[in-house]
Design a protein around this motif. Structure first.
Motif, PDB file in Angstrom:
ATOM      1  N   UNK A 139      -4.800   7.607   1.337  1.00 27.75           N
ATOM      2  CA  UNK A 139      -3.819   7.874   0.142  1.00 27.75           C
ATOM      3  C   UNK A 139      -4.115   7.403  -1.151  1.00 27.75           C
TER       4      UNK A 139
ATOM      5  N   UNK B  64      -3.863  11.073  -9.861  1.00 26.51           N
ATOM      6  CA  UNK B  64      -4.060  10.376 -11.230  1.00 26.51           C
ATOM      7  C   UNK B  64      -4.765  10.965 -12.443  1.00 26.51           C
TER       8      UNK B  64
ATOM      9  N   UNK C 290      -4.183   9.770  -4.225  1.00 23.89           N
ATOM     10  CA  UNK C 290      -3.459   8.985  -5.446  1.00 23.89           C
ATOM     11  C   UNK C 290      -4.209   8.900  -6.575  1.00 23.89           C
TER      12      UNK C 290
ATOM     13  N   UNK D 268      -3.649   4.405   4.800  1.00 23.96           N
ATOM     14  CA  UNK D 268      -3.538   3.975   3.315  1.00 23.96           C
ATOM     15  C   UNK D 268      -4.777   4.016   2.646  1.00 23.96           C
TER      16      UNK D 268
ATOM     17  N   UNK E  49       5.293   7.003  11.668  1.00 24.37           N
ATOM     18  CA  UNK E  49       4.027   6.855  11.126  1.00 24.37           C
ATOM     19  C   UNK E  49       3.206   5.403  11.699  1.00 24.37           C
TER      20      UNK E  49
ATOM     21  N   UNK F  11       0.850  -1.134   0.078  1.00 21.75           N
ATOM     22  CA  UNK F  11      -0.037  -0.103  -0.052  1.00 21.75           C
ATOM     23  C   UNK F  11       0.928   1.238   0.059  1.00 21.75           C
ATOM     24  N   UNK F  12       0.578   2.190  -0.671  1.00 18.01           N
ATOM     25  CA  UNK F  12       1.194   3.359  -0.865  1.00 18.01           C
ATOM     26  C   UNK F  12       0.671   4.420   0.407  1.00 18.01           C
ATOM     27  N   UNK F  13       1.925   4.851   0.972  1.00 16.86           N
ATOM     28  CA  UNK F  13       1.600   6.111   1.828  1.00 16.86           C
ATOM     29  C   UNK F  13       2.686   7.376   1.422  1.00 16.86           C
TER      30      UNK F  13
END
Lengths: 458, 458
Positions: free
Chosen positions: B18, B26, B22, B15, A96, A38-40
């Motif tokens: 985010x 995009x 994101x 997450x 975090x 997962x992106x953070x």
């Protein structure tokens, strides 16, 4: 304002270079997400006292103050500390995790792609502002060894995906702190830190100096120092490496439980890597990594043919990424130096973008009165996912074609007369000169021309 | 380390949040690229003297120093100045254009999505660190008016694309400085800046106070002040607006060339907007924008139903974005406050992500000895573009299913026995409980389950 000059250590790319960087970032993101990370993002600042917990990096930190603030009462975070820019993504991630532990499911798989700042003297491949791309898996309380096998293979998969744009092959060099520590302790050496620090200098100062330093600073005998050096000289991409360490240990009469555990782990990693990324992962017993918080696997990555650039992807296992007193969070992580990589790809002329603008089509404008007709064509093509811009002026068509040519835009669209209702439109491939009738509802450029692509140069 | 607390003004998302941010980024990137804007990034720092050229913002700037640097010889850029963090993307872009003018093709269309920093007191929707998404078109020497029509419509197209995730409708409010200035000058008022500054306060202080202030600070008579207030009260989304300004001008005997030019331009914008983004663009004659470098169109954008949030997308035309003494670079630009927007989308519960991790599939592990078989399944699915993670432990299957459930992963894959060669694999949709035989070379989740999606909440 006079023409400004670049600031050393703060790289910026022209639009074509940014297309290359963006492509690298897209490939990394996609690879990480395909693997369930997962992106953070974390804020750019952390309390200074947190940034300085690892003493080594203190000199590199940028401290902030507000221009108008009272110099006797500097800008503070809630905890009363000054704020600094983060110098990596590990310190912010650890914070975090602690801050949000109650909202995260462990083991927590995250990727993070952001800029970091270090006030170091700029050199080739070493910047003051640069992009890092990190993956980490963090457990609450425990984290099984197989994560140490998985993560370098995720990175191997990312680098494999970048091979097609012209990235040279990489070697991911792996070692295991337990092997080194077990071996040193089994030899009778107790200052493990000092030995690791010295071995880390092997490539810079050579074997003879390392032996001397081990005697001087780690309290080693010549025999012990020689054994350490011999261990560091072992490398290879199959399980034979493990056997060679065992032979060496027997030769020096070294026995230690940690050594056995470490060799079993290293063997597991090498076996999996041979299967899933043949030739990419190399066990290299001299890899020490300077940072003292690694407790298991450690990783460094070189670009084959560009070894002097240094490691482009490093990391390891840490038993204590973070701790809140109740729970300890172990982790495994790797970090790609994206700016270092991209700067080399561009600087060495290894890759290029097929054009420097997104547009596949320039819609010509026959007169300013007819601009809305050209805009309608552009809107129609965009609705079908085709990147388009409209000519900035109703100049002669030859000039409009040159405008496209200068930008590498492959197609110029000529709307027909208004009363033809789009039936007399034509599109020209300006590379071949071919001009054909075209319908905004059906025409599409060849797939290779739709978006700028990043390809091997030359 | 005790559990840290968030830092006010430095937003971070979990997450799931985010994923929303994101997705917004995009959509913006795709919209900008479909319109032919090239992406660039600039460094986070600029020489302090450049950041302070517009006096207004001086108090907001964060200044950097290296922790170890001599306080009497602070960190300097090449020009000998201190460095500060950029507070917008316009100042860095102007510098980038000057620095790279020889390598850019003009008019240059660029987008830029980055964090900026301002040391302001944090409030709802006002942060110290936030993401901006800017588009600008910059000419060398000249830039035709139609760019002022095009750019707000690009933003309208971006907001339209965000409607489907639950973004409320937006109103892009437009005005033209030439209309205001021509009207004021035609009235006999000469301190145009003072009038604009006062009109800009209309929403805050009300009409009566504005009339008073215009008399006090802009040297207006009651009659002139009333005329300015009446101009500011005109708004609408069709050309009728232009007619109403003309009627007002006639009523007060106002004639000015600039007014005529401005009304022609504003009419052109409103006409194009009615055609290409009906209902979104509204001419609003009270929009002044605080910054004094705008010379033509000015834009502000409100989220319908969230007007008190302030403008989420602003900008305008500036005749001098940059100048190197030889060439002047005029520009038109708009900037979206992405953090403000996302913070409202999340805070007001308008949108949500369908899950908080990328993985569509968790591959179960029957025993640690069989982990490589599960990894092989994962690799096979990833090769076909399906995001997958492997269970972290070979726990009982019920526990592995709960692991997936907690993360919102819709499918759990059970590899068959090793000797079945993948022929006995099964996959379970854990929402319905349906479990069916599956082949790693052909199975795919429904398109809606492939990646986390961002959808209207509730």
């Amino acid at each position: 304002m006079a023409r400004p000059t670049p600031l050393s250590g703060f790289p910026e790319w022209l639009p074509e270079g940014r297309i290359v960087e963006q492509h690298v970032l897209d490939v990394l993101r996609r690879t990480f997400e395909l693997h369930g990370f997962a992106g953070i993002e974390t804020r750019a600042v952390e309390p200074l006292d947190q940034l300085l917990r690892k003493g080594e990096t203190s000199k590199e930190v940028y401290v902030l103050r507000r221009l108008q603030e009272d110099p006797d009462a500097p800008e503070r975070g809630q905890a009363g500390g000054q704020l600094g820019l983060h110098f990596d993504l590990t310190v912010p991630f650890a914070r975090y995790v602690l801050e949000n532990a109650g909202h995260l499911a462990f083991p927590f798989r995250r990727y993070q792609i952001q800029k970091v700042w270090r006030g170091e003297r700029p050199q080739d491949g070493r910047f003051r502002e640069f992009v890092q791309a990190d993956i980490d898996v963090v457990g609450a309380g425990e984290l099984p060894y197989h994560v140490e096998v998985e993560l370098p293979l995720v990175m191997a998969s990312a680098f494999a995906a970048l091979r097609e744009i012209g990235l040279p092959p990489v070697r991911i060099l792996v070692n295991n702190r337990k092997v080194a520590e077990g071996f040193y302790r089994g030899l009778g050496l107790t200052d493990v830190e000092a030995v690791l620090r010295t071995i880390d200098k092997l490539d810079k100062i050579g074997g003879d100096s390392v032996v001397g330093l081990l005697e001087e600073e780690a309290g080693a005998t010549l025999d012990q120092a020689t054994a350490c050096l011999e261990l560091a000289s072992i490398s290879g991409s199959d399980e034979d490496v493990v056997d060679r360490v065992r032979v060496l240990a027997t030769e020096y009469g070294v026995q230690h439980e940690l050594l056995d555990i470490g060799l079993a782990e290293l063997g597991q990693l090498v076996r999996a890597a041979q299967d899933r990324a043949p030739g990419v992962v190399v066990a290299d017993l001299k890899i020490a990594r300077g940072l003292d918080y690694y407790t298991g696997s450690v990783y460094e990555t070189v670009l084959v043919g560009h070894e002097q650039l240094g490691s482009i992807c490093s990391g390891g296992r840490y038993d204590t990424l973070a701790s809140d007193g109740t729970t300890t969070y172990p982790g495994v992580g790797l970090s790609i130096g994206v700016s270092r990589l991209v700067s080399r790809l561009l600087g060495a002329g290894l890759v290029r973008a097929t054009r420097s603008v997104p547009s596949a089509v320039l819609v010509a404008v026959s007169s300013e009165e007819d601009r809305e007709r050209s805009e309608a064509v552009a809107a129609g093509l965009r609705e079908r996912g085709i990147p388009v811009e409209v000519a900035p002026s109703a100049a002669k068509f030859g000039k409009q074609i040159r405008h496209a040519d200068r930008r590498g835009i492959p197609f110029v669209w000529f709307p027909g007369p208004a009363d033809a209702g789009g039936q007399a439109d034509e599109v020209k491939d300006i590379r071949s000169g071919d001009q054909v009738p075209a319908d905004v509802r059906t025409w599409a450029p060849p797939a290779d021309d739709l978006w700028p692509r990043v390809v091997p140069a030359g």
